[in-house]
Design a protein around this motif. Structure first.
Motif, mmCIF file in Angstrom:
data_model
loop_
_atom_site.group_PDB
_atom_site.id
_atom_site.type_symbol
_atom_site.label_atom_id
_atom_site.label_comp_id
_atom_site.label_asym_id
_atom_site.label_seq_id
_atom_site.Cartn_x
_atom_site.Cartn_y
_atom_site.Cartn_z
ATOM 1 N N VAL A 1 -5.113 3.293 3.958
ATOM 2 C CA VAL A 1 -6.130 2.336 3.530
ATOM 3 C C VAL A 1 -7.238 2.224 4.568
ATOM 4 O O VAL A 1 -7.034 2.470 5.763
ATOM 5 C CB VAL A 1 -5.513 0.944 3.290
ATOM 6 N N GLY B 1 -7.467 -4.104 -1.226
ATOM 7 C CA GLY B 1 -6.450 -3.143 -0.820
ATOM 8 C C GLY B 1 -6.699 -2.549 0.551
ATOM 9 O O GLY B 1 -6.096 -1.542 0.915
ATOM 10 N N TRP B 2 -7.601 -3.167 1.333
ATOM 11 C CA TRP B 2 -7.908 -2.697 2.671
ATOM 12 C C TRP B 2 -7.189 -3.563 3.709
ATOM 13 O O TRP B 2 -6.590 -4.592 3.380
ATOM 14 C CB TRP B 2 -9.414 -2.762 2.953
ATOM 15 N N GLY C 1 0.808 -1.202 0.000
ATOM 16 C CA GLY C 1 0.000 0.000 0.000
ATOM 17 C C GLY C 1 0.849 1.263 0.000
ATOM 18 O O GLY C 1 1.790 1.397 0.787
#
Length: 480
Positions: free
Chosen positions: A170, A228-229, A166
């Motif tokens: 996020v 993407g969390w 990342g």
């Protein structure tokens, strides 16, 4: 005159000294009460000698929709206690304060004003892979200040997992469960009273049968990471034990210096909600996390705690409340599945002690669960429950497997929260008709789905994440 003044001063000093000598001091060790002893103590304080029988999980009447609404009229969330109608968002702020006061006084107990501060540290960082996603995992230790009562130590454990690649802050979902790791050698922790003989009442029920049907291709953790969390596993037992004997330990026991609760003191659900808020405190300091996009999720008893957390802490952006039942999203006035009497008998410690007053008189409750959901407004909330596998209830609408949590009662509460969402410029559930099984109702800021795999949150994670993506990916603002 000088002699008189000196005599008065000496008298005042002597009086103060006597009061100081008579002032109670906290015992060096916590009180030792079994769950049965603590339960009887509360009943004696409330002058209650017994309860009406609670619902029987195997009785047909427990799942009979024709008997489910003895008190069909719900309190109006948009009527102030002085009878004035709430017409504006500014008036709702005042009404919100009123509702919180009632929920804390009569249902969940009041959070003390003097809760000690929590100091967070990262005790370990590791780089791993979950599915196809490289991750960075941090073990988080929240040390609660116990300088005022050193006989009890509380060390909150949580594990934060983020995508390793990342480059931007996020979103994160805090999930109740897991989060356990070995404490550093220099950290002491109090014994868990819930593991001792006599803990009683709160022993978890047997695990539900494994869900049938096609297995999920990805775990809920992998589904979150694929977007993407990140996610947090919160060890709820490190905040407050899940038993009646644990009330003189954990964060409740620490604040009370090891002594039993007063009638309006907070219970386990509020304490667990407080724990999630303290994790959010840490997330606000982590440069990899967007603290404005933090959700909270819980299932069953943890679903109750997740709803309380979101209602009381407006920093949470979204909630996934799974099979929360009585004490959660289910209407207290519903005679379907678990009832107030069941909680008051076995799981009394989840609630404030005043909640026990409403056994046999549900209609006397000044609030109900639709107003708890409304306290989350205008933020999005997703409510879920199961149905099956297993035998159906007498009217053939709900499998006994998850009927105990009354999915329809949670749906009705979600519908009844709608006027508050509309007042604040958001959208309600969009329907008043109980949806067909496996139908996702997620077009508004309130969401609902009932799945076919019983008492588990797993099948509805994809639906919730689709619901949350509208807010977390910027296509829809999650107003706060």
């Amino acid at each position: 005159m000088r002699l008189v003044s000196r005599l008065i001063l000496c008298g005042l000093m002597a009086s103060s000294l006597v009061r100081a000598q008579q002032a109670p001091t906290a015992p060096s060790q916590p009180a030792v009460l079994t769950a049965d002893e603590d339960h009887k103590r509360i009943m004696d304080l409330l002058k209650i000698s017994g309860f009406p029988p609670g619902a029987n999980p195997s009785s047909p009447d427990t799942y009979n929709e024709a008997l489910a609404s003895p008190y069909p009229t719900l309190p109006d969330p948009l009527t102030m206690k002085n009878g004035q109608k709430v017409m504006t968002a500014a008036m709702w702020r005042t009404r919100r304060t009123e509702l919180i006061d009632v929920f804390e006084r009569e249902i969940y107990g009041r959070r003390p004003a003097n809760i000690p501060k929590v100091s967070w540290q990262v005790v370990n960082t590791s780089h791993e892979t979950n599915g196809s996603v490289a991750t960075v995992t941090r073990q988080l230790l929240g040390r609660v200040d116990n300088s005022a009562y050193q006989a009890i130590s509380v060390n909150i454990q949580a594990i934060l997992t983020l995508p390793a690649s990342g480059r931007e802050r996020v979103p994160v979902i805090i999930q109740y469960g897991g989060g356990t790791f070995d404490l550093p050698a220099n950290v002491s922790t109090s014994a868990n009273p819930c593991q001792l003989p006599g803990a009683g009442r709160g022993a978890p029920p047997p695990a539900p049968p494994a869900a049938s049907g096609a297995p999920q291709e990805l775990t809920w953790q992998q589904q979150i990471l694929s977007r993407g969390w990140g996610y947090v596993n919160l060890n709820v037992g490190s905040v407050q034990g899940d038993c009646g004997a644990g009330l003189q330990a954990g964060i409740i026991g620490l604040v009370n210096k090891g002594q039993p609760r007063k009638l309006d003191d907070w219970g386990g659900l509020s304490a667990w909600g407080w724990g999630a808020s303290r994790v959010l405190d840490y997330l606000e300091t982590d440069a990899a996390v967007d603290a404005s996009r933090v959700g909270v999720q819980g299932h069953s008893r943890a679903g109750k705690a997740a709803l309380v957390a979101m209602a009381l802490d407006e920093r949470f952006a979204i909630g996934y409340i799974s099979s929360s039942g009585q004490g959660g999203a289910k209407l207290h006035r519903r005679k379907y599945g678990e009832t107030i009497e069941n909680l008051a008998t076995r799981f009394y410690y989840w609630m404030g002690a005043n909640y026990l007053k409403y056994t046999g008189r549900w209609d006397a409750l000044p609030v109900d669960s639709h107003e708890l959901i409304a306290l989350c407004a205008p933020r999005p909330v997703f409510i879920s429950a199961g149905n099956g596998p297993g035998p159906l209830n007498p009217d053939g609408t709900v499998s006994i497997n998850d009927a105990w949590v009354d999915p329809r009662g949670s749906f009705l509460a979600t519908v009844a929260a709608g006027p508050v969402y509309r007042l604040l410029g958001r959208t309600d559930l969009g329907t008043t008709e109980f949806p067909a099984i496996d139908t996702a109702v997620i077009s508004g800021d309130l969401g609902f789905r009932q799945h076919t795999a019983g008492h588990t949150p797993s099948p509805t994670w994809p639906t919730f994440l689709t619901f949350a993506d509208r807010y977390f990916s910027g296509t829809r603002s999650a107003a706060r």
